[in-house]
Motif scaffolding. Structure first.
Motif, mmCIF file in Angstrom:
data_model
loop_
_atom_site.group_PDB
_atom_site.id
_atom_site.type_symbol
_atom_site.label_atom_id
_atom_site.label_comp_id
_atom_site.label_asym_id
_atom_site.label_seq_id
_atom_site.Cartn_x
_atom_site.Cartn_y
_atom_site.Cartn_z
ATOM 1 N N GLU A 49 44.805 40.628 63.789
ATOM 2 C CA GLU A 49 43.604 41.448 63.627
ATOM 3 C C GLU A 49 42.517 41.036 64.623
ATOM 4 O OE1 GLU A 49 42.931 44.252 61.327
ATOM 5 O OE2 GLU A 49 45.012 44.023 61.913
ATOM 6 N N ARG A 50 42.404 39.733 64.854
ATOM 7 C CA ARG A 50 41.423 39.218 65.802
ATOM 8 C C ARG A 50 41.684 39.814 67.185
ATOM 9 N NH1 ARG A 50 42.282 33.880 64.904
ATOM 10 N NH2 ARG A 50 40.537 33.748 63.439
ATOM 11 N N ALA A 51 42.958 39.802 67.595
ATOM 12 C CA ALA A 51 43.322 40.328 68.917
ATOM 13 C C ALA A 51 43.019 41.825 68.983
ATOM 14 C CB ALA A 51 44.800 40.058 69.191
ATOM 15 N N GLY A 177 35.991 34.873 63.009
ATOM 16 C CA GLY A 177 35.484 34.535 64.336
ATOM 17 C C GLY A 177 36.653 34.339 65.285
ATOM 18 N N TYR A 178 36.503 33.351 66.193
ATOM 19 C CA TYR A 178 37.552 33.140 67.194
ATOM 20 C C TYR A 178 38.639 32.202 66.698
ATOM 21 C CZ TYR A 178 34.137 35.466 70.068
ATOM 22 O OH TYR A 178 33.243 36.381 70.549
ATOM 23 N N GLY A 179 38.517 31.706 65.477
ATOM 24 C CA GLY A 179 39.600 30.909 64.909
ATOM 25 C C GLY A 179 39.392 29.411 64.977
ATOM 26 N N LEU A 187 28.439 25.657 58.046
ATOM 27 C CA LEU A 187 27.767 26.109 56.823
ATOM 28 C C LEU A 187 28.156 25.235 55.638
ATOM 29 C CD1 LEU A 187 28.016 29.974 57.275
ATOM 30 C CD2 LEU A 187 25.931 28.576 57.324
ATOM 31 N N ALA A 188 29.408 24.773 55.614
ATOM 32 C CA ALA A 188 29.860 23.927 54.501
ATOM 33 C C ALA A 188 29.086 22.620 54.472
ATOM 34 C CB ALA A 188 31.363 23.666 54.609
ATOM 35 N N GLY A 189 28.632 22.134 55.650
ATOM 36 C CA GLY A 189 28.021 20.814 55.706
ATOM 37 C C GLY A 189 26.511 20.805 55.826
HETATM 38 N N1 LIG Z 1 34.924 23.220 56.098
HETATM 39 C C1 LIG Z 1 36.039 23.030 56.805
HETATM 40 N N2 LIG Z 1 36.598 21.809 56.890
HETATM 41 C C2 LIG Z 1 37.722 21.613 57.580
HETATM 42 N N3 LIG Z 1 38.378 22.574 58.255
HETATM 43 C C3 LIG Z 1 37.878 23.802 58.226
HETATM 44 C C4 LIG Z 1 36.676 24.097 57.511
HETATM 45 N N4 LIG Z 1 36.405 25.397 57.682
HETATM 46 C C5 LIG Z 1 37.381 25.886 58.466
HETATM 47 N N5 LIG Z 1 38.275 24.946 58.795
HETATM 48 C C6 LIG Z 1 39.493 25.131 59.614
HETATM 49 O O1 LIG Z 1 39.229 25.922 60.755
HETATM 50 C C7 LIG Z 1 40.339 26.770 61.043
HETATM 51 C C8 LIG Z 1 39.898 28.133 61.523
HETATM 52 O O2 LIG Z 1 39.371 28.901 60.482
HETATM 53 P P1 LIG Z 1 39.113 30.476 60.637
HETATM 54 O O3 LIG Z 1 40.341 31.179 61.076
HETATM 55 O O4 LIG Z 1 38.438 30.924 59.379
HETATM 56 O O5 LIG Z 1 38.093 30.469 61.855
HETATM 57 P P2 LIG Z 1 36.927 31.463 62.267
HETATM 58 O O6 LIG Z 1 35.938 31.512 61.168
HETATM 59 O O7 LIG Z 1 37.537 32.727 62.712
HETATM 60 O O8 LIG Z 1 36.355 30.678 63.548
HETATM 61 P P3 LIG Z 1 34.892 30.441 64.202
HETATM 62 O O9 LIG Z 1 33.950 30.087 63.086
HETATM 63 O O10 LIG Z 1 35.081 29.303 65.137
HETATM 64 O O11 LIG Z 1 34.500 31.663 64.899
HETATM 65 C C9 LIG Z 1 41.178 26.827 59.799
HETATM 66 O O12 LIG Z 1 42.452 26.367 60.131
HETATM 67 C C10 LIG Z 1 40.498 25.918 58.811
HETATM 68 O O13 LIG Z 1 41.419 25.049 58.198
#
Ligand SMILES: Nc1ncnc2c1ncn2[C@@H]1O[C@H](COP(=O)(O)OP(=O)(O)OP(=O)(O)O)[C@@H](O)[C@H]1O
Ligand SMILES: Nc1nc2c(c(=O)[nH]1)N(C=O)[C@@H](CNc1ccc(C(=O)N[C@@H](CCC(=O)O)C(=O)O)cc1)CN2
Length: 228
Positions: A49-51, A177-179, A187-189
């Motif tokens: 979906e990202r692509a 996002g970009y993964g 945001l979690a921290g």
């Molecule tokens: N709070 C977290 N602690 C540890 N690992 C995390 C945390 N949040 C995300 N990750 C890891 O980051 C990876 C990418 O997550 P996700 O595909 O949701 O990225 P994204 O939101 O698209 O990327 P980005 O924020 O960089 O644009 C996942 O494999 C996930 O395990």
């Protein structure tokens, strides 16, 4: 049926002893998100979906892109006025646009002119939260990780309002996002947690991003078409 030999006896049950075969395999995966998809299946789907969304974004015409940017700027002004009394005195975390993201640098410069303090994200390590460095129009920049320009300063600030660039998003305010997971981790921290506003194109909407346990819902999503 009903033979004396218990070993090959078959019984008719009202329902099979185990229904496991009838539900999604993700149901039994403790890492599966609310979607019920396994983490692995969800990651593969996201990648695809990202692509697709990035290709669609790259194909946007210049006029549509500019119209979207103007609409986004107007909507963001409305949000800041309505929710933060304009937001002066608060640090607003923006972003330096990459890969067809809306370019809000002109708008950020106008906010700075109104007295808004601004900051930009900096990647310090692949699996660490983002940090934020202060930015103002004309600030010296240097290339950061992934070659994204970042303010050429050692100063660090904590945004209270954070714009979060979107590739995809859904009505539950989850984002894709970009993964790299950078914004989720950030945001979690972050304490206090900033008010997180997803910013992107309406075309990035998905029925669901199939959220996983690590996905942080945003507080608001703003696109050229409206606020979610
Ligand atoms: N709070 C977290 N602690 C540890 N690992 C995390 C945390 N949040 C995300 N990750 C890891 O980051 C990876 C990418 O997550 P996700 O595909 O949701 O990225 P994204 O939101 O698209 O990327 P980005 O924020 O960089 O644009 C996942 O494999 C996930 O395990
Ligand atoms: N404008 C802007 N700045 C931002 C972000 C953003 O989304 N937009 N970020 C938001 O996080 C951070 C940078 N995040 C990035 C995450 C991944 C890749 C990247 O190139 N990823 C590889 C694949 C990585 C992998 O799958 O392991 C790629 O796409 O080729 C680039 C930047 C900080 N700055």
């Amino acid at each position: 049926m009903g033979g004396m030999n218990g070993d090959d006896e078959t019984r008719d049950y009202a329902s099979p002893a185990c229904m496991a075969g009838q539900v999604s395999p993700g149901h039994f995966d403790p890492a599966a998100g609310a979607s019920g998809l396994s983490a692995k299946a969800s990651a593969a789907w996201r990648k695809q979906e990202r692509a697709r969304l990035l290709a669609a974004r790259a194909a946007m015409g210049e006029a549509a892109r500019q119209a979207a940017e103007e609409a986004l700027a107007a909507r963001l002004n409305e949000v800041l006025s309505a929710r933060f009394a304009g937001g002066a005195g608060l640090v607003l975390g923006g972003f330096w646009p990459i890969r067809g993201e809306p370019d809000l640098r002109g708008w950020m410069a106008r906010r700075a002119g109104l007295g808004q303090a601004l900051a930009l994200p900096v990647v310090v390590a692949p699996d660490a939260p983002l940090i934020f460095r202060p930015w103002q129009p004309g600030a010296a920049m240097r290339p950061g990780r992934f070659d994204i320009p970042e303010p050429d300063t050692a100063a660090e600030v904590m945004p209270q309002i954070l714009l979060v660039p979107l590739v995809g998003w859904d009505a539950a305010r989850f984002r894709m996002g970009y993964g790299g997971g950078f914004y989720d981790r950030t945001l979690a921290g972050m304490r206090p947690r900033p008010y997180a506003i997803g910013v992107g194109h309406a075309a990035g909407r998905l029925d669901t991003i199939r959220p996983q346990p690590h996905d942080e819902a945003l507080d608001l999503i703003v696109t050229e078409d409206g606020v979610v």
